[in-house]
Design an enzyme around this catalytic site. Structure first.
Site, PDB file in Angstrom:
ATOM      1  N   HIS A 168       0.868  -1.178   0.000  1.00  0.00           N
ATOM      2  CA  HIS A 168       0.000   0.000   0.000  1.00  0.00           C
ATOM      3  C   HIS A 168       0.901   1.222   0.000  1.00  0.00           C
ATOM      4  O   HIS A 168       1.734   1.388   0.890  1.00  0.00           O
ATOM      5  CB  HIS A 168      -0.926   0.011   1.222  1.00  0.00           C
ATOM      6  CG  HIS A 168      -1.807   1.215   1.249  1.00  0.00           C
ATOM      7  ND1 HIS A 168      -3.026   1.262   0.613  1.00  0.00           N
ATOM      8  CD2 HIS A 168      -1.614   2.441   1.781  1.00  0.00           C
ATOM      9  CE1 HIS A 168      -3.544   2.467   0.766  1.00  0.00           C
ATOM     10  NE2 HIS A 168      -2.709   3.196   1.475  1.00  0.00           N
ATOM     11  N   CYS A 169       0.741   2.075  -1.038  1.00  0.00           N
ATOM     12  CA  CYS A 169       1.612   3.247  -1.138  1.00  0.00           C
ATOM     13  C   CYS A 169       0.835   4.485  -0.681  1.00  0.00           C
ATOM     14  O   CYS A 169      -0.125   4.887  -1.342  1.00  0.00           O
ATOM     15  CB  CYS A 169       2.078   3.418  -2.582  1.00  0.00           C
ATOM     16  SG  CYS A 169       3.069   4.900  -2.795  1.00  0.00           S
ATOM     17  N   PRO A 170       1.207   5.101   0.455  1.00  0.00           N
ATOM     18  CA  PRO A 170       0.457   6.266   0.931  1.00  0.00           C
ATOM     19  C   PRO A 170       0.591   7.482   0.007  1.00  0.00           C
ATOM     20  O   PRO A 170      -0.268   8.342   0.005  1.00  0.00           O
ATOM     21  CB  PRO A 170       1.065   6.550   2.301  1.00  0.00           C
ATOM     22  CG  PRO A 170       2.365   5.849   2.326  1.00  0.00           C
ATOM     23  CD  PRO A 170       2.288   4.713   1.362  1.00  0.00           C
TER      24      PRO A 170
END
Ligand SMILES: [Zn+2]
Ligand SMILES: [Zn+2]
Ligand SMILES: [Zn+2]
Length: 342
Positions: free
Chosen positions: A176-178
């Protein structure tokens, strides 16, 4: 009577219900994880995970939104500031040079922004809806290696993982890439890699152009004089004094353009180094036939062999590229075996 009760308790201990087809299965021994012989679903009796609190979900959502806005603002700033500081220099060199620079800037900006938007706002890959729960409807092996996601209360396919930020199961989830506020999964992984590549090339271009412009608007530096000043201590001291005097001069430091040139060059260099490491790690995972999450959770068995064919498949290369790769790898294997025989 006592014996009957004992048999019943053993049956209770070893009797489990498959979540996939609803059949009750009698296991030979107690096992917290078992696979259904009919539908192929894997049932786990492990500790049930608590759903995330509303506060936690809200915090993650706000963090992602904030970082996406920061990323978009930074990209817009680099494009606008870069054009503003470099434009006079390139057009002062020549009209063709100015047009060429403007075209390259427009292409790189378009590719970077569009791949960012695609990676950020395209679904990362949600599993297809599948029937489950009751025996007559669920067919033989129709839920092969599916597990049950306790967060979504839905079947989870073999290569999917649940993301607590996106609050959904994601197919081939990498991480998951913020900064894109989204998961990187089956549907947007290519756009994410294209975005990284585009940012790295753009940063290299910005570093090159800002360095060139700084040199151009910094005539007092006269690098040749500094370099040819000699190697003795006095000459070196004179050269250093000269550089410090030029850096402190209004031409560079006291002008907004000079400050921006320095900031853009160093900021883009730092971003380029960081994202190059990330891209290298991503390409290594693809080469290995794994995802970042699978490496962390040591679920290597669910992925295939490693090799360049994984990278070609990932980028959707045409069939002839596969054939070329296979023929070259076969030729090298033949060469290896013949050298061993000799
Ligand atoms: Zn079953
Ligand atoms: Zn889930
Ligand atoms: Zn996610």
């Amino acid at each position: 009577m006592k014996e009957e009760h004992h048999v019943a308790s053993i049956l209770d201990d070893h009797e489990r219900e498959c979540w996939g087809c609803g059949l009750r299965l009698l296991l030979a021994t107690y096992s917290p994880v078992f696979k259904c012989g009919w539908c192929g679903a894997i049932t786990s009796q492990n500790r049930k995970r608590k759903p995330d609190s509303a506060c936690f979900s809200r915090w993650r959502c706000l963090r992602d939104r904030f970082l996406v806005i920061v990323a978009l603002l930074f990209m817009s700033f680099v494009i606008c500031a870069g054009v503003w500081v470099v434009y006079p220099t390139v057009f002062s060199i020549g009209y063709f040079c100015g047009i060429f620079h403007s075209t390259v800037t427009a292409i790189l900006s378009f590719i970077t922004i569009s791949t960012f938007l695609l990676a950020a706002f395209r679904s990362a890959g949600s599993p297809v809806v599948i029937t489950w729960g009751s025996y007559p409807i669920v067919g033989k092996n129709s839920l092969e290696n599916y597990t049950f996601c306790t967060y979504c209360a839905k079947p989870k396919p073999p290569r999917a993982h649940h993301c607590r930020s996106c609050q959904m199961c994601v197919l081939d989830m990498d991480h998951h890439c913020p900064f894109i506020g989204n998961c990187v999964g089956a549907e947007n992984h290519r756009y994410f890699i294209a975005f990284l590549l585009s940012v790295i090339v753009s940063c290299l271009y910005v570093v090159g152009m800002t360095s060139y412009s700084a040199y151009h608007i910094w005539p007092a530096l006269e690098l040749e004089n500094v370099v040819s000043a000699g190697t003795d201590t006095m000459s070196a001291m004179r050269a250093l004094k000269h550089i410090l005097a030029v850096i402190a001069s209004p031409v560079l430091l006291l002008s907004a353009r000079g400050l921006l040139l320095i900031y853009l060059a160093f900021a883009c260099l730092a971003v380029k180094i960081g994202l190059s490491a990330l891209l290298w790690q991503q390409l290594y995972c693809i080469y290995e036939g794994k995802t970042y999450v699978s490496i962390l959770s040591s679920q290597n068995s669910e992925h295939g062999e490693k090799g360049c064919q994984n990278i070609l498949r990932f980028f959707g290369c045409p069939f002839w590229a596969f054939r070329l790769l296979l023929s070259s790898s076969n030729a090298s294997k033949l060469q290896e075996s013949s050298s061993k025989i000799l």
